[in-house]
Enzyme design. Structure first.
Site, PDB file in Angstrom:
ATOM      1  CG  ASP A  25     -16.571 -40.074  59.475  1.00 18.14           C
ATOM      2  OD1 ASP A  25     -15.712 -40.101  58.589  1.00 18.14           O
ATOM      3  OD2 ASP A  25     -16.542 -40.795  60.479  1.00 18.14           O
ATOM      4  CB  THR A  40     -15.969 -45.434  59.610  1.00 15.11           C
ATOM      5  OG1 THR A  40     -15.256 -45.721  58.419  1.00 15.11           O
ATOM      6  CG2 THR A  40     -15.952 -46.651  60.523  1.00 15.11           C
ATOM      7  CG  ASP A  78     -18.040 -41.888  64.423  1.00 14.76           C
ATOM      8  OD1 ASP A  78     -17.159 -41.407  63.669  1.00 14.76           O
ATOM      9  OD2 ASP A  78     -18.288 -43.114  64.491  1.00 14.76           O
TER      10      ASP A  78
END
Length: 831
Positions: free
Chosen positions: A519, A521, A719
């Site tokens: 991912d 961000t 996350d």
């Protein structure tokens, strides 16, 4: 064809093995594999078979097979009286060889499968500090003060000794008692080999034999009796193990000597000395048992080091804290803290629980949890974790997570569970061990037969001694310890580095990963976006655009939404109340305000909602995106009205970590819900292999499936809640500890700090542990492959060399210790 059936009645690895064996013997079944955790059996069938055949295979046992998952038994369970756990322990015990997987016991003792001493699991429960009087130890108080009997100042009471240390001391005491009785027997036996036999000249051979017999009794029936108990238990349960061999070997030698002492006439002349007395083996039996006891002592001491990481984590937990109640500060036990309490943390103290600073600021040393040595500045509104160390300033915090809910407690529990889990490579050792002991017994019998028929005189003596040597040297303990010791130390090492491993399967599996989906961000970037600019169309001002976007986003928990709300507050913008808030996964959000429909999100959302987009605004948004910025757009009643420019800086160590991961052979693909322009800019700067923009949770999950279908081993790092499906599906899921609980729960590995550098650490750790396991297995198998033939006498025809049973016992004991020592080398590994 493959069919799945449900199994009931299984509780341990022994049950699993029994069911697998029984089902595999059914005609028409080519292979049977049983999953203990899921309680299912996967059968590869050559042809259709009658279900009754499978039922008959398990008939007479406690196990049952079902075609459909059986309904749970809702009958009330009988009340179970639990043994009160040790004050300073968890009250949970497990086998260090993990014979029954993650199974634990509520009291100390021996493993019912392998006979090893059970080890106590380190507990995350912190007991309150007790105070006692030096003159009256029966006095115990919860806090400092004076003794009610003599007035002396109370002092902190020392913690109760751990069960682990008690076991070590108990075995050490028995070892020294064994040495005390065995050494005289050894001197007497060896004295007969000295020319003119000065020892034997004092008393007759028969008298010395009776003395040896008397001295051997405490060794056989007290200090080392547990070995015979374990051997007996292993035979009646048919869980053959190292104690089976020790019990048979040493037991036969001792019984032979007793019979020779009491009724020597039953033995042929080959077993007798020149004086007519039968040659005794009291020294062989007692020396073997004493050396095995030494091995147990060394193993008990080594076990204490394998879970040292958990013990170090336990030391981080303070046992008292300063609470502020009714404006007064008072010291209370850690287990008396309640959620919502205001706590004062003074300079140099440990943070007692997880919470948020409400007053003051300080520098916090988080190295014991994150693995990073640089202290972190914390101010009001920021979170702190239990066990971290406060710097030189005092602050007040609000308790948010207490007891077992704190991050430290969760880390300890995760490390404990992972340490007890079984790596897939352990199946190899299990298969070997299942046939090992019967094979050794057969080799021992064959050795006796060959020496009896083809050996030199005295044939019976040679046959007897070499058969015992084979039994003694072929210890399967080193083989059984090879994998669990490395896993236990590796998981502990990971905890020290801020890499939490949920199970041993993940630790092993990461070593074979060739593709990493990641991912953007919060993983590659800081995850702390900030608004750089507000751009408006002709129908709204910049203040209007900011007000509308922030008003809707105040109901969202997305980092980009929080950034816009924070920026609006800094600019003094009043936020409005909206209705019908809705999240559009992977695209944005929507809400109603004064009858107007507001849309905030990416270009994909605008296209799906058929929003009218002026060319000028689209061109300006694309220009910002090409610079690597994120551009959430605002549409009011179907018309694009403006956007905000948000930047999220790439983490300083992302580029270096990506390069090292590339060098390790991983293909790295970034998947983000962000726009293509921003994704391209980040991928170009970090030199990623590929990127996919505007991903929804299903897109990430589909990509994992696609890569797995191509035969690739996939790890997914993320996350957020939107990453959870892909994390769960991937071969290895890696969650950032700074992310959501859902993501962490879905992953196999958690990086406490949420730093991509942790992925590199996890990869290196996996490689180091697997290398260590292979070394241990090679050593254990190589040791037995070499030791058994030598003990059987293969070197005698050429070199005239034989292996004494006593030397075999010493080699057997130290083989296990060497495996543990090799595993402990992981603690010093630079990762």
């Amino acid at each position: 064809m493959t069919k799945q059936y449900h199994i009931t009645g299984m509780t341990c690895m022994g049950c699993q093995s029994h069911v697998e064996s029984a089902l595999a013997e059914v005609p028409g079944v080519s292979h049977a594999e049983v999953d203990l955790k899921e309680k299912v059996a996967h059968l590869d069938l050559k042809e259709e078979i009658n279900f009754e055949q499978l039922q008959n295979a398990l008939a007479g046992s406690i196990y049952e097979i079902h075609e459909e998952k059986p309904e749970p038994n809702l009958a009330p369970l009988p009340e179970i009286k639990k043994k009160k756990p040790e004050q300073n322990g968890s009250g949970k015990y497990y086998c260090p060889m993990h014979c029954e997987g993650e199974k634990t016991y509520d009291q100390p003792g021996d493993c019912p499968v392998c006979g090893m001493d059970l080890v106590e699991e380190a507990s995350s429960n912190t007991s309150a500090q007790k105070y006692t009087c030096p003159m009256h130890p029966e006095v115990e108080e919860d806090g400092p003060g004076s003794c009610p009997k003599c007035g002396m100042d109370l002092v902190p009471k020392e913690a109760d000794e751990s069960q682990e240390n008690k076991t070590y001391k108990r075995l050490l005491k028995k070892f020294w008692w064994s040495v005390g009785f065995t050494l005289p027997i050894f001197i007497i036996a060896m004295g007969g080999m000295i020319p003119n036999a000065p020892v034997l000249s004092q008393l007759s051979v028969q008298t010395w034999n009776w003395i040896q017999f008397a001295l051997s009794l405490p060794v056989v029936f007290y200090t080392c009796w547990m070995f015979f108990e374990r051997a007996y238990k292993s035979i009646i349960t048919w869980n053959l193990n190292m104690f089976t061999l020790i019990g048979i070997g040493a037991g036969v030698a001792w019984i032979f000597s007793v019979v020779g002492l009491l009724i020597p006439d039953v033995f042929p002349a080959q077993f007798k000395t020149e004086s007519g007395a039968v040659h005794m083996y009291f020294e062989a039996a007692t020396v073997i048992l004493t050396l095995v006891m030494l091995g147990q002592v060394l193993e008990a001491r080594a076990h204490g080091k394998t879970n040292a990481a958990v013990k170090e984590l336990l030391k981080l937990a303070p046992n008292q804290a300063t609470v502020i109640r009714d404006g007064k500060e008072m010291v209370i036990a850690i287990d008396q803290i309640k959620k919502g309490d205001q706590l004062r943390v003074k300079p140099g103290e440990k943070v007692p629980v997880d919470g948020q600073i409400t007053e003051g600021k300080s520098t916090i040393d988080e190295s014991m949890i994150t693995g990073e040595p640089i202290p972190v500045d914390k101010k009001s509104g920021e979170s702190v974790s239990a066990g971290t160390i406060n710097g030189k300033e005092s602050f007040v915090m609000k308790a948010e997570k207490v007891g077992s809910d704190t991050l430290l407690s969760q880390i300890i529990d995760m490390v404990n569970q992972a340490s007890r889990s079984r790596a897939p490579i352990q199946k190899l050792a299990d298969r070997i061990s299942a046939y090992f002991v019967p094979t050794v017994v057969a080799v021992s019998v064959l050795t006796f037969v060959l020496w009896y028929f083809f050996g030199p005189d005295p044939k019976l003596v040679y046959a007897f001694v070499n058969a015992i040597a084979v039994l003694i040297i072929a210890c399967p303990c080193a083989l059984g310890l090879a994998t669990p010791m490395s896993v236990m130390v590796g998981v502990g090492k990971g905890a020290e580095l801020g890499v939490l491993i949920k199970n041993a399967e993940a630790l092993e599996g990461f070593n074979s990963i060739d593709t990493l989906l990641i991912d953007k961000t919060g993983t590659l970037t800081e995850g702390k976006p900030s608004v750089q600019q507000v751009v408006s169309g002709s129908n709204h001002s910049e203040d209007d655009v900011l007000q509308l976007i922030a008003s809707v986003n105040q109901q969202s928990e997305h980092p980009l939404a929080e950034a816009t709300v924070r920026y609006a507050n800094e600019q003094g913008v009043d936020l409005l109340s909206v209705e019908d808030f809705e999240s559009h996964t992977g695209m944005g959000v929507s809400a109603m305000l004064d009858g107007k429909k507001l849309l905030i999100g990416n270009r994909k959302l605008m296209d799906e909602e058929s929003v009218d987009c002026p060319e000028r605004l689209l061109k300006a948004a694309e220009d910002e995106q090409s610079k690597g910025n994120t551009v959430p757009m605002l549409a009011v009643d179907g018309l694009l009205s403006g956007f905000v420019v948000i930047s999220d800086a790439i983490k300083s160590n992302s580029a270096a970590a990506i390069q090292e991961l590339h060098e390790a052979g991983l293909k790295i693909i970034m998947m983000t819900g962000d726009n293509p322009h921003t994704a391209k800019a980040v991928a170009k700067e970090l030199k990623l292999d590929d990127y996919i923009a505007e991903c929804s949770p299903s897109d990430k999950q589909d990509k994992v499936k696609e890569l797995q279908a191509e035969g690739r081993k996939v790890a997914m790092a993320g996350d957020g809640i939107n990453d959870a499906p892909a994390l769960a599906l991937a071969d290895i899921g890696i969650a950032m500890g700074t992310g959501t609980d859902v993501a962490i729960e879905s992953a196999s590995i958690t990086l406490v700090k949420g730093d991509i550098k942790g992925i590199l650490k996890a990869r290196k750790l996996s490689h180091a542990v697997m290398k260590n396991i292979r070394q241990n297995l090679f050593f254990a198998l190589g040791y037995n492959a070499l030791g058994v033939p030598i003990a059987a006498g293969i070197l005698y025809p050429v070199f005239g060399l034989l292996l004494s049973p006593m030397i075999a016992a010493a080699a057997m004991s130290f083989s296990s210790v060497s495996v543990i020592s090799n595993a402990l080398r992981l603690k010093a590994k630079n990762i």
